[in-house]
Motif scaffolding. Structure first.
Motif, PDB file in Angstrom:
ATOM      1  N   GLY A  76       0.813  -1.265   0.119  1.00 36.37           N
ATOM      2  CA  GLY A  76       0.121   0.101   0.105  1.00 36.37           C
ATOM      3  C   GLY A  76       0.762   1.263   0.095  1.00 36.37           C
ATOM      4  O   GLY A  76       1.893   1.258  -0.405  1.00 36.37           O
ATOM      5  N   LEU A  77       0.324   2.231   0.452  1.00 34.99           N
ATOM      6  CA  LEU A  77       0.803   3.659   0.344  1.00 34.99           C
ATOM      7  C   LEU A  77       1.487   4.235   1.529  1.00 34.99           C
ATOM      8  O   LEU A  77       1.847   5.213   1.940  1.00 34.99           O
ATOM      9  CB  LEU A  77      -0.243   4.886  -0.173  1.00 34.99           C
ATOM     10  N   GLY A  78       1.399   3.224   2.776  1.00 31.88           N
ATOM     11  CA  GLY A  78       1.928   3.461   4.128  1.00 31.88           C
ATOM     12  C   GLY A  78       0.837   4.108   4.893  1.00 31.88           C
ATOM     13  O   GLY A  78      -0.421   4.378   4.407  1.00 31.88           O
ATOM     14  N   PRO A  79       1.194   4.810   6.193  1.00 33.72           N
ATOM     15  CA  PRO A  79       0.257   5.415   7.111  1.00 33.72           C
ATOM     16  C   PRO A  79       0.080   6.550   6.582  1.00 33.72           C
ATOM     17  O   PRO A  79       1.112   7.395   5.805  1.00 33.72           O
ATOM     18  CB  PRO A  79       0.936   5.011   8.267  1.00 33.72           C
ATOM     19  N   VAL A  80      -1.190   7.077   6.922  1.00 36.63           N
ATOM     20  CA  VAL A  80      -1.552   8.446   6.575  1.00 36.63           C
ATOM     21  C   VAL A  80      -0.651   9.446   7.741  1.00 36.63           C
ATOM     22  O   VAL A  80      -0.154  10.551   7.379  1.00 36.63           O
ATOM     23  CB  VAL A  80      -2.978   8.736   6.688  1.00 36.63           C
ATOM     24  N   GLN A  81      -0.900   9.151   8.858  1.00 33.37           N
ATOM     25  CA  GLN A  81      -0.235   9.709   9.898  1.00 33.37           C
ATOM     26  C   GLN A  81       0.281   8.836  10.867  1.00 33.37           C
ATOM     27  O   GLN A  81      -0.265   7.899  11.219  1.00 33.37           O
ATOM     28  CB  GLN A  81      -1.103  10.904  10.502  1.00 33.37           C
ATOM     29  N   VAL A  82       1.649   9.195  11.166  1.00 31.47           N
ATOM     30  CA  VAL A  82       2.466   8.232  12.264  1.00 31.47           C
ATOM     31  C   VAL A  82       1.985   8.661  13.615  1.00 31.47           C
ATOM     32  O   VAL A  82       2.430   9.866  13.750  1.00 31.47           O
ATOM     33  CB  VAL A  82       3.835   7.941  11.754  1.00 31.47           C
ATOM     34  N   ASP A  83       1.897   7.763  14.496  1.00 28.72           N
ATOM     35  CA  ASP A  83       1.949   8.357  15.856  1.00 28.72           C
ATOM     36  C   ASP A  83       3.391   8.269  16.227  1.00 28.72           C
ATOM     37  O   ASP A  83       4.026   7.468  16.364  1.00 28.72           O
ATOM     38  CB  ASP A  83       1.157   7.174  16.778  1.00 28.72           C
ATOM     39  N   PRO A  84       3.734   9.740  16.850  1.00 26.88           N
ATOM     40  CA  PRO A  84       5.201   9.971  17.286  1.00 26.88           C
ATOM     41  C   PRO A  84       5.433   9.310  18.521  1.00 26.88           C
ATOM     42  O   PRO A  84       5.280   9.860  19.523  1.00 26.88           O
ATOM     43  CB  PRO A  84       5.229  11.312  17.160  1.00 26.88           C
ATOM     44  N   VAL A  85       5.543   7.941  18.575  1.00 24.08           N
ATOM     45  CA  VAL A  85       5.895   7.449  19.819  1.00 24.08           C
ATOM     46  C   VAL A  85       7.127   7.785  20.508  1.00 24.08           C
ATOM     47  O   VAL A  85       8.261   7.597  19.861  1.00 24.08           O
ATOM     48  CB  VAL A  85       5.963   5.747  19.445  1.00 24.08           C
ATOM     49  N   GLY A  86       7.357   8.092  21.666  1.00 22.21           N
ATOM     50  CA  GLY A  86       8.694   8.580  22.206  1.00 22.21           C
ATOM     51  C   GLY A  86       8.906   9.968  21.818  1.00 22.21           C
ATOM     52  O   GLY A  86       8.254  10.823  21.261  1.00 22.21           O
ATOM     53  N   PRO A  87       9.709  10.536  22.645  1.00 27.12           N
ATOM     54  CA  PRO A  87      10.071  11.877  22.482  1.00 27.12           C
ATOM     55  C   PRO A  87      10.777  12.401  20.993  1.00 27.12           C
ATOM     56  O   PRO A  87      11.303  11.479  20.392  1.00 27.12           O
ATOM     57  CB  PRO A  87      11.290  12.356  23.393  1.00 27.12           C
TER      58      PRO A  87
END
Length: 528
Positions: free
Chosen positions: A231-242
């Motif tokens: 696919g095209l990958g995630p629309v928005q990545v959850d910025p895990v961590g600082p």
């Protein structure tokens, strides 16, 4: 010079500079036969290139357009740079044999990255790289983004993708649509590997596009797994961590990804109700795109005519320019079926009205017309003057000479050229006579003395007040010797200069030597 025509382009994988940016040392050695080696000469020099900021003039275009909103899910974001070698002018890693670009374009949401504008360069780059990149406390400021390793791993390009995301696009220099103002028609294009899309719920999503520096930063990029990402990958990545990773930003802009907004959807949603409804249903449309419309001639006769706009369903062969047209009627044509084709006539009239609505164009047109008509008038009139044609004189050159002669005559004697000057205002004979003033006073119900005073004050004496003649200057030595008082102003000026010279020379101007009471009574006393 490019051999491409308008609309054509050529892609190159890269255009490498001869030397990447950095400091170099050149050594020159020379050996002369029979003499031996000459003492070598060593010189150092630096090849410079943008590192933490980029001038706006270096950016030719970007996509998606800045501050735009639309559906951009079918095209990759990109930035076109004026310098074709810019992505390769620095080394992404020391002695990179692959000569991969050091620039990358990333598209991130506000939740994925935070922009820090105008911060010290020392903050934008890890301190461990300061020495290698020549960064000091005096390196100035730049923009940078802060993001997390999770976002970098999901959205940033891999090291083996960097070369695939940069290329050089060569277009025809005269193709203003593609080349713009570029001088050589070769642009460096940096693509983003991420497709900006709205949220799965259909809500709009704001993205920031950042042209970042990856100089000596390959170690933080995601590594190749060998498994294609579905696919095209995630629309928005959850910025895990600082957000611990920072990257210098050389260019940036923002746009909004929406579910609709590409050309197809805009055309499909176009509301044409404002154009009205064609009476009798859809008009006849020819395969060439011409539409049969009702046409009323100047004599009031009703007829049908063909018309088409600039959007046609097929390619239209351009007609040769030929002679310019002077009126829309000259562009009217007769189709093969006998109906008039008013397409070009309508285009002519539309263009004329647009031009006439531009004040600057009108001013330029009037200037051109005035100058052209003056030259044409001289060229057409002088051959009619007896003798000019027989003498073989160039009419234009003769006209210029005549103009100079007339101007010279005007400057020499205006009255002889134009006659007696006329007054600015022609007063009727006898104006302001006592009888007229009486009539004015009676008509306005005023006192006659008041009217006379008003008229007297309103009259302007153009000659000005009569000043007494200035006395003639006495210039003979006999007169000056007989009356030394006439030289009083010269004595005062002389004293002032003497005192100034004394002060400049470090002397006291108030001593007897420079007695201010010294007053010569005769000319020899004055000049010594």
């Amino acid at each position: 010079m490019s051999d491409l025509d308008t609309g054509e382009f050529r892609l190159r994988s890269s255009v490498l500079p001869t030397l990447p940016a950095g400091r170099y040392r050149a050594e020159l050695g020379h050996t002369i036969d029979g003499v031996g080696a000459v003492e070598p000469v060593t010189r150092t020099f630096a090849v410079v290139a943008p590192q933490f900021a980029l001038s706006a003039t270096e950016v030719q275009s970007v996509f998606p357009p800045p501050n735009s909103e639309g559906s951009y899910g079918t095209r990759l974001a990109q930035i076109a740079l004026m310098r074709r070698t810019l992505p390769w002018e620095r080394e992404v890693t020391p002695n990179d044999a692959q000569r991969r670009p050091w620039l990358a374009l990333v598209v991130l949401t506000d939740a994925e990255a935070a922009l820090r504008p105008g911060r010290p360069v020392t903050e934008a780059v890890p301190s461990s790289l300061h020495a290698a990149l020549g960064i000091t406390e005096t390196s100035g400021t730049c923009d940078h983004i802060e993001t997390s390793p999770a976002v970098v791993a999901r959205t940033f390009p891999r090291p083996d993708e960097l070369a695939l995301l940069c290329h050089v696009r060569e277009v025809a220099v005269g193709d203003t649509e593609l080349a713009g103002a570029d001088a050589d028609g070769q642009l460096a294009v940096v693509l983003c590997a991420r497709v900006p899309r709205p949220l799965p719920s259909g809500e709009k999503l704001v993205y920031g596009a950042y042209l970042i520096s990856l100089e000596h930063r390959l170690d933080v990029l995601p590594t190749a797994t060998g498994t294609p990402v579905p696919g095209l990958g995630p629309v928005q990545v959850d910025p895990v961590g600082p957000k611990t990773l920072r990257f210098p930003v050389l260019a940036r802009w923002r746009f909004t990804a929406a579910g609709h907004g590409d050309f197809g959807s805009i055309m499909g949603d176009l509301h044409v109700g404002g154009l009205g409804t064609a009476p009798g249903g859809c008009p006849a449309v020819a395969p060439s795109g011409h539409v049969a419309i009702a046409h009323r001639g100047r004599r009031g006769e009703e007829a049908a005519a063909w018309y088409r706009g600039p959007l046609t369903p097929r390619e239209v062969v351009r007609r040769p320019a030929g002679h310019p047209l002077f009126a829309a009627d000259q562009a009217r044509a007769i189709a093969t079926d006998g109906l008039e084709d008013l397409s070009y006539a309508a285009a002519f009239e539309l263009g004329r009205l647009l031009a006439m609505s531009d004040p600057r164009f009108l001013a330029e047109l009037l200037t051109w017309r005035r100058e052209s008509m003056a030259a044409a008038t001289v060229a057409a009139t002088l051959p009619l003057v007896p003798g000019v044609t027989d003498l073989g004189i160039d009419p234009v050159a003769a006209g210029q000479q005549l103009t100079v002669a007339v101007l010279d005559r005007m400057a020499t004697d205006l009255d002889a050229t134009f006659g007696e000057r006329i007054p600015r205002v022609d007063l009727p004979p006898g104006f302001a006579s006592p009888d007229d003033l009486s009539d004015i006073a009676q008509g306005y119900g005023l006192d006659l003395a008041t009217v006379k005073r008003i008229v007297r004050d309103a009259l302007i004496d153009v000659a000005g007040p009569q000043l007494p003649p200035a006395p003639a200057l006495e210039s003979s030595f006999a007169t000056l010797a007989a009356n030394p008082a006439l030289l009083g102003h010269l004595r005062a000026e002389l004293r002032r200069h003497v005192r100034a010279l004394a002060v400049t020379s470090g002397l006291d101007p108030d001593t007897d030597r420079f007695n201010p009471g010294f007053a010569p009574a005769t000319i020899p006393d004055l000049y010594g």
